[in-house]
Write an enzyme that holds these catalytic residues in place. Structure first.
Site: not given
Length: 229
Positions: A100-102, A181, A184
């Site tokens: 998972l992204d930050v 991503h 997003k």
């Protein structure tokens, strides 16, 4: 499990090192000295080395509710990593099944079982990952339909997804891929502004712990992540 494998899994030493300990009579099972490296350790046996009970781990499965601000990595010199949240004797052996992204929070699975991780992250296995998405704008039905159809993101075309509107600004989205991503980019492609993103489920495994917490799962519970709902 063979005694020498059991002990090497427990991080006492290498397979050859623990064989020496066994032959020297340093290992007790149920208070009896065992000198055979091939002795079969049963589930209920109590194994001791220097009068300390030894626990050996074979496959480890951990659920983590990742907060925002943590990097999905084992180590980094600049940013806190998700392994910092886990206090487990074998955490350095763990790999992450789907990062998972930050700036994204939610369900992470960590394991030392490579075959299990592959089954989660491989698009060919078609394991659904479920996300809750919040947007700045109200979500029109037409845009929801666009989200469910294959979408050309430039470097790849997504598979069909499952999406439903939870309220005027919130979507539940299920995808089988996990490209860089991806969620997003899908939201941007339909001209919506993402304000929050959280992963709540992988396969049939639902996030059940509070943010920042983790728990070690049984294999039976972990297998929910590679099964459909």
């Amino acid at each position: 499990m063979r005694l020498d494998k059991y002990l090497s899994n427990s991080k006492i030493g290498s397979r050859s090192e623990v064989k020496i300990l066994i032959k020297k009579g340093k290992i007790k099972i149920n208070d009896s000295v065992i000198k055979s490296p091939s002795y079969k350790v049963n589930k209920n046996d109590i194994v001791k080395y220097e009068n300390e009970k030894i626990m050996a781990y074979d496959n480890i499965y951990i659920m983590l509710n990742k907060p925002k601000g943590y990097l999905s990595a084992n180590k980094d010199s600049n940013i806190p990593v998700v392994l910092d949240l886990i206090d487990h004797p074998f955490k350095d052996d763990l790999s992450i099944a789907g990062r998972l992204d930050v700036d994204v929070n939610g369900l992470l699975i960590l394991s030392n079982d490579g075959n299990y991780i592959h089954k989660i992250i491989s698009p060919k296995k078609e394991v659904y990952k479920t996300y809750i998405i919040k947007t700045k704008e109200e979500i029109e039905d037409e845009k929801l339909k666009m989200l469910m159809e294959p979408m050309d993101l430039g470097d790849f075309i997504t598979k069909k997804s499952i999406a439903k509107k939870l309220d005027s600004n919130t979507i539940e989205l299920k995808i089988t891929e996990g490209k860089y991503h991806q969620v997003k980019r899908m939201i941007k492609k339909i001209d919506l502004t993402l304000t929050d993103l959280k992963r709540t489920q992988i396969g049939s495994l639902k996030l059940t712990i509070e943010e920042g917490a983790y728990k070690e799962m049984s294999k039976e519970e972990a297998l929910l992540a590679i099964r459909g709902e």
